[in-house]
Design an enzyme around this catalytic site. Structure first.
Site, PDB file in Angstrom:
ATOM      1  N   TRP A  17     -96.722  47.490  57.321  1.00 16.20           N
ATOM      2  CA  TRP A  17     -97.453  47.864  58.529  1.00 16.20           C
ATOM      3  C   TRP A  17     -98.872  47.285  58.529  1.00 16.20           C
ATOM      4  O   TRP A  17     -99.867  48.018  58.498  1.00 16.20           O
ATOM      5  CB  TRP A  17     -97.475  49.401  58.673  1.00 16.20           C
ATOM      6  CG  TRP A  17     -96.118  49.986  58.930  1.00 16.20           C
ATOM      7  CD1 TRP A  17     -94.986  49.318  59.282  1.00 16.20           C
ATOM      8  CD2 TRP A  17     -95.744  51.375  58.847  1.00 16.20           C
ATOM      9  NE1 TRP A  17     -93.938  50.186  59.430  1.00 16.20           N
ATOM     10  CE2 TRP A  17     -94.369  51.463  59.175  1.00 16.20           C
ATOM     11  CE3 TRP A  17     -96.438  52.557  58.543  1.00 16.20           C
ATOM     12  CZ2 TRP A  17     -93.678  52.679  59.196  1.00 16.20           C
ATOM     13  CZ3 TRP A  17     -95.752  53.760  58.565  1.00 16.20           C
ATOM     14  CH2 TRP A  17     -94.388  53.817  58.889  1.00 16.20           C
TER      15      TRP A  17
ATOM     16  N   ASP B  43     -96.192  43.412  69.012  1.00 12.48           N
ATOM     17  CA  ASP B  43     -95.572  42.105  68.795  1.00 12.48           C
ATOM     18  C   ASP B  43     -96.533  40.945  69.069  1.00 12.48           C
ATOM     19  O   ASP B  43     -96.972  40.741  70.197  1.00 12.48           O
ATOM     20  CB  ASP B  43     -94.333  41.983  69.681  1.00 12.48           C
ATOM     21  CG  ASP B  43     -93.390  40.922  69.164  1.00 12.48           C
ATOM     22  OD1 ASP B  43     -92.622  41.236  68.235  1.00 12.48           O
ATOM     23  OD2 ASP B  43     -93.436  39.780  69.668  1.00 12.48           O
TER      24      ASP B  43
ATOM     25  N   ARG C  27     -92.038  35.095  51.252  1.00 15.81           N
ATOM     26  CA  ARG C  27     -90.889  35.614  51.997  1.00 15.81           C
ATOM     27  C   ARG C  27     -91.474  35.944  53.352  1.00 15.81           C
ATOM     28  O   ARG C  27     -92.525  36.595  53.439  1.00 15.81           O
ATOM     29  CB  ARG C  27     -90.310  36.874  51.362  1.00 15.81           C
ATOM     30  CG  ARG C  27     -89.250  37.534  52.290  1.00 15.81           C
ATOM     31  CD  ARG C  27     -88.848  38.902  51.812  1.00 15.81           C
ATOM     32  NE  ARG C  27     -87.854  39.528  52.659  1.00 15.81           N
ATOM     33  CZ  ARG C  27     -88.103  40.333  53.695  1.00 15.81           C
ATOM     34  NH1 ARG C  27     -89.356  40.607  54.048  1.00 15.81           N
ATOM     35  NH2 ARG C  27     -87.130  40.872  54.397  1.00 15.81           N
TER      36      ARG C  27
ATOM     37  N   ASP D 192     -91.132  37.982  56.521  1.00 19.76           N
ATOM     38  CA  ASP D 192     -90.430  39.134  57.072  1.00 19.76           C
ATOM     39  C   ASP D 192     -90.068  38.887  58.543  1.00 19.76           C
ATOM     40  O   ASP D 192     -90.847  38.310  59.291  1.00 19.76           O
ATOM     41  CB  ASP D 192     -91.364  40.354  56.943  1.00 19.76           C
ATOM     42  CG  ASP D 192     -90.709  41.631  57.407  1.00 19.76           C
ATOM     43  OD1 ASP D 192     -89.685  42.010  56.805  1.00 19.76           O
ATOM     44  OD2 ASP D 192     -91.204  42.252  58.370  1.00 19.76           O
TER      45      ASP D 192
ATOM     46  N   HIS E  47     -87.463  37.183  64.411  1.00 17.50           N
ATOM     47  CA  HIS E  47     -88.095  37.859  65.551  1.00 17.50           C
ATOM     48  C   HIS E  47     -89.372  37.187  66.031  1.00 17.50           C
ATOM     49  O   HIS E  47     -90.083  37.733  66.878  1.00 17.50           O
ATOM     50  CB  HIS E  47     -88.326  39.335  65.220  1.00 17.50           C
ATOM     51  CG  HIS E  47     -87.023  40.054  65.020  1.00 17.50           C
ATOM     52  ND1 HIS E  47     -86.270  40.513  66.063  1.00 17.50           N
ATOM     53  CD2 HIS E  47     -86.320  40.332  63.896  1.00 17.50           C
ATOM     54  CE1 HIS E  47     -85.157  41.055  65.605  1.00 17.50           C
ATOM     55  NE2 HIS E  47     -85.159  40.957  64.292  1.00 17.50           N
TER      56      HIS E  47
ATOM     57  N   GLU F 246     -86.673  35.645  56.510  1.00 20.27           N
ATOM     58  CA  GLU F 246     -85.609  36.633  56.741  1.00 20.27           C
ATOM     59  C   GLU F 246     -84.940  36.425  58.094  1.00 20.27           C
ATOM     60  O   GLU F 246     -85.567  36.605  59.140  1.00 20.27           O
ATOM     61  CB  GLU F 246     -86.192  38.053  56.673  1.00 20.27           C
ATOM     62  CG  GLU F 246     -85.124  39.116  56.828  1.00 20.27           C
ATOM     63  CD  GLU F 246     -85.674  40.494  57.203  1.00 20.27           C
ATOM     64  OE1 GLU F 246     -84.938  41.465  57.043  1.00 20.27           O
ATOM     65  OE2 GLU F 246     -86.832  40.585  57.674  1.00 20.27           O
TER      66      GLU F 246
ATOM     67  N   GLY G 219     -74.986  37.434  59.825  1.00 17.43           N
ATOM     68  CA  GLY G 219     -73.870  36.961  59.022  1.00 17.43           C
ATOM     69  C   GLY G 219     -73.122  35.842  59.725  1.00 17.43           C
ATOM     70  O   GLY G 219     -72.060  35.415  59.270  1.00 17.43           O
TER      71      GLY G 219
ATOM     72  N   ARG H  33     -84.806  52.886  47.829  1.00 17.33           N
ATOM     73  CA  ARG H  33     -86.138  52.520  47.331  1.00 17.33           C
ATOM     74  C   ARG H  33     -86.585  53.498  46.248  1.00 17.33           C
ATOM     75  O   ARG H  33     -87.743  53.932  46.197  1.00 17.33           O
ATOM     76  CB  ARG H  33     -87.120  52.467  48.497  1.00 17.33           C
ATOM     77  CG  ARG H  33     -86.717  51.387  49.504  1.00 17.33           C
ATOM     78  CD  ARG H  33     -87.501  51.426  50.795  1.00 17.33           C
ATOM     79  NE  ARG H  33     -87.075  50.322  51.677  1.00 17.33           N
ATOM     80  CZ  ARG H  33     -87.642  50.050  52.845  1.00 17.33           C
ATOM     81  NH1 ARG H  33     -88.643  50.776  53.294  1.00 17.33           N
ATOM     82  NH2 ARG H  33     -87.208  49.039  53.562  1.00 17.33           N
TER      83      ARG H  33
END
Ligand SMILES: *[C@@H]1O[C@H](CO)[C@@H](O)[C@H](O)[C@H]1NC(C)=O
Ligand SMILES: *[C@@H]1O[C@H](CO)[C@@H](O)[C@H](O)[C@H]1NC(C)=O
Ligand SMILES: *[C@@H]1O[C@H](CO)[C@@H](O)[C@H](O)[C@H]1NC(C)=O
Ligand SMILES: *[C@@H]1O[C@H](CO)[C@@H](O)[C@H](O)[C@H]1NC(C)=O
Ligand SMILES: *[C@@H]1O[C@H](CO)[C@@H](O)[C@H](O)[C@H]1NC(C)=O
Ligand SMILES: *[C@@H]1O[C@H](CO)[C@@H](O)[C@H](O)[C@H]1NC(C)=O
Length: 533
Positions: A102, A197, A226, A228, A232, A252, A256, A368
């Site tokens: 965040w 966004d 990486r 995230d 998007h 990311e 599939g 986690r």
């Protein structure tokens, strides 16, 4: 004056990177990644504490620094860590930002995980061990607590450097997961937290991100990223961002579907150098949960055709977003097979903390669990397995650097088995995984991939066998255990299987198994053999 300035610059460049090799895709391919969720890995004092999974548990960069032996002891030579940026710090309706996703202030490190010095110290210690560091970065959004009244009342002035509404898309909720405009421009998961966004197609946002990532990578000597939620943000943003960083990235892309994934690694226009391999993930997981390995074989062939470079994908069976492998089935043999596939497959192995301890957590945040509940047990079966497999992989790379530059050959992809051969013929590495579980029967199976008369060692049992005229060996399968074979000569001078036995049929209930299936399999192989000879 000139020459001393130059020398100074070179010295600075050297101490900054700590090693000679640039951390590009080629350098990453030979690495093996251990994924750490900082808040859940180790506390400053290395101690154990009870905590709620929605809240901070107290893991820190210093805690990780003190426990690097645990990771290096398993043979991993790269570590991926949670985002390092200062977050929204409120306890929201969906919990606290213990995960680090965040972002609120990109100009400061996350004080919950330690100081700038702690982070630099961690990276220095990682580099001293000749390990790489991969940092998770969030580029899709900035976050702020949300009272669930839409549209969210966001105070943009608190975001740094994106301190104005003009840097963001107007609010709309992502509802159409097949419509790229919708899932790239609208806001993800508006509940308890607003993920404002970012307008990543705007030149201002690109310019601020370019400056930021260059600075972050150079200040902390980061070796890889990486990215995230890469799916998007708009396509064009990704290659510019990766190029500005100057390092390798796994973006990311949660899908599939081969075309949707491989689109990002287009043969003519790459959007991303690598991605976590969600293509293998689904059929691999399914094969161990009532499915078969045939689908895995199919999707691998598709990926080979459509993706530019499957060797730059990160193979995994667990991460912080998916239910643990053992949340579905706690059979240890299945977990061993899954670990074997992850480390011995093409691409960059990625093991998520706790997988080696056979953790069983389900969907987020159950997946986690703080690692300290395991007492960091270095005798745990999957810890020991990862250690052996990383050694075998590293040795294969040392013997033939082309090991990580050539895709493997699939030998068998049937209902119960997946077997592949990897590396050049003179230094073949072959593995078979099975979904039979620890209740699996004993049987023999013929597996190819070697050369006439090669003496090979199955490294998980240290049993030797010799290849026949077709380069085939007999696999003595039993109790659903995975098998990994290498040439015996490749192990000289290593501490892998220094003592060996000769392989043979496994005893089952005190008697040598001669199951009907075995007979059929062997007959089929003999048939092929006599046809060819
Ligand atoms: C956003 O959309 C999801 C469906 O994709 C829905 O479940 C959720 O209630 C919506 N949230 C808001 C705040 O509109
Ligand atoms: C896709 O989503 C965008 C943004 O929400 C919307 O304007 C557009 O109509 C959608 N396209 C289709 C084909 O539904
Ligand atoms: C790759 O990019 C080219 C050129 O932009 C395009 O024509 C092609 O369809 C793309 N391939 C895939 C699989 O997306
Ligand atoms: C495809 O992959 C190769 C090997 O990693 C790489 O050198 C090349 O740049 C990639 N192609 C594109 C278009 O990026
Ligand atoms: C292994 O594969 C077989 C055949 O597809 C399937 O019936 C079986 O359920 C699988 N085993 C496990 C543990 O999922
Ligand atoms: C560590 O794991 C081994 C193997 O499973 C087990 O025998 C041992 O009791 C464990 N030690 C601790 C402290 O849990």
């Amino acid at each position: 004056m000139r020459s001393s300035l130059l020398t100074g610059a070179i010295a600075a460049a050297l101490s900054f990177s700590g090693y000679a090799a640039a951390a590009d895709a080629e350098a990453w391919k030979s690495r093996s990644i251990y994924q750490v969720m900082i808040d859940r890995f180790a506390r400053d004092d290395g101690g154990s504490v009870d905590c709620k999974l929605y809240e901070f548990c107290g893991g820190t960069w210093k805690g990780l620094t003190n426990k690097l032996d645990y990771i290096q002891g398993m043979g991993f030579d790269a570590i991926q860590i949670s985002p390092v940026i200062k977050n929204e710090d409120k306890n929201t309706a969906v919990g606290e930002p213990y995960h680090g996703y965040w972002s609120q202030d990109l100009t400061q490190v996350n004080p919950k995980f330690g100081t700038e010095e702690d982070l630099k110290n961690l990276i220095d210690e990682i580099h001293k061990r000749d390990m790489f560091l991969m940092v998770d970065v969030v580029v899709n959004h900035m976050a702020q607590e949300f009272d669930n009244v839409v549209p969210p009342k966001v105070d943009y002035s608190v975001f740094k450097p994106f301190n104005d509404k003009k840097y963001f898309h107007p609010y709309c909720n992502v509802t159409e997961w097949e419509n790229a405009t919708n899932y790239q421009d609208c806001w993800l998961y508006p509940y308890g937290i607003a993920l404002a966004d970012l307008k990543t197609e705007s030149p201002d946002v690109v310019s601020l991100f370019t400056k930021w990532i260059k600075n972050l990578v150079s200040t902390y000597s980061i070796d890889g990223l990486r990215i995230d939620a890469a799916k998007h943000v708009n396509d064009e943003f990704l290659p510019q961002f990766v190029q500005a960083s100057g390092v390798f990235a796994l973006g990311e892309v949660l899908t599939g579907v081969t075309e949707d994934m491989c689109r990002y690694q287009n043969k003519s226009k790459n959007l991303l150098p690598g991605m976590p391999n969600y293509l293998d993930y689904y059929p691999l997981n399914a094969a161990f949960n009532g499915g078969s390995f045939e689908r895995l074989g199919e999707i691998r062939a598709q990926a080979q055709d459509s993706c530019n470079d499957t060797l730059a994908l990160g193979t995994f069976i667990e991460n912080h977003d998916m239910p643990r492998f053992a949340s579905q089935n706690q059979d240890m043999a299945l977990a061993k097979n899954a670990m074997t596939y992850v480390i011995m497959n093409d691409g960059i192995p990625t093991v998520y903390q706790g997988q080696e301890q056979h953790f069983t957590g389900g969907a987020t945040p159950e997946n986690r669990e703080p690692l300290w509940t395991s007492s960091y047990n270095t005798s745990a079966p999957l810890y020991v397995l990862a250690q052996t497999l990383n050694k075998v992989r590293k040795n294969a790379i040392k013997q033939s650097p082309t090991y990580v530059k050539q895709t493997s050959n699939v030998l068998i992809a049937d209902t119960n088995h997946f077997c592949q051969q990897k590396g050049p013929a003179e230094n073949s590495v072959v593995f078979c995984v099975t979904n039979k579980s620890s209740k699996g029967d004993s049987y023999q199976m013929s597996v190819g991939g070697f050369r006439d008369s090669d003496e090979v060692v199955e490294v998980l049992s240290c049993a030797t066998t010799t290849a026949d005229g077709l380069g085939q060996i007999t696999a003595y399968m039993g109790a659903g255990e995975p098998k990994v074979w290498v040439k015996k000569s490749a192990l000289e001078g290593t501490d892998i299987c220094t003592k060996t036995t000769v392989d043979g049929p496994k005893e089952e209930n005190g008697a040598v198994s001669k199951g009907a299936a075995t007979g059929v399999l062997m007959a089929a192989v003999l048939g092929t053999a006599s046809l060819l000879l």
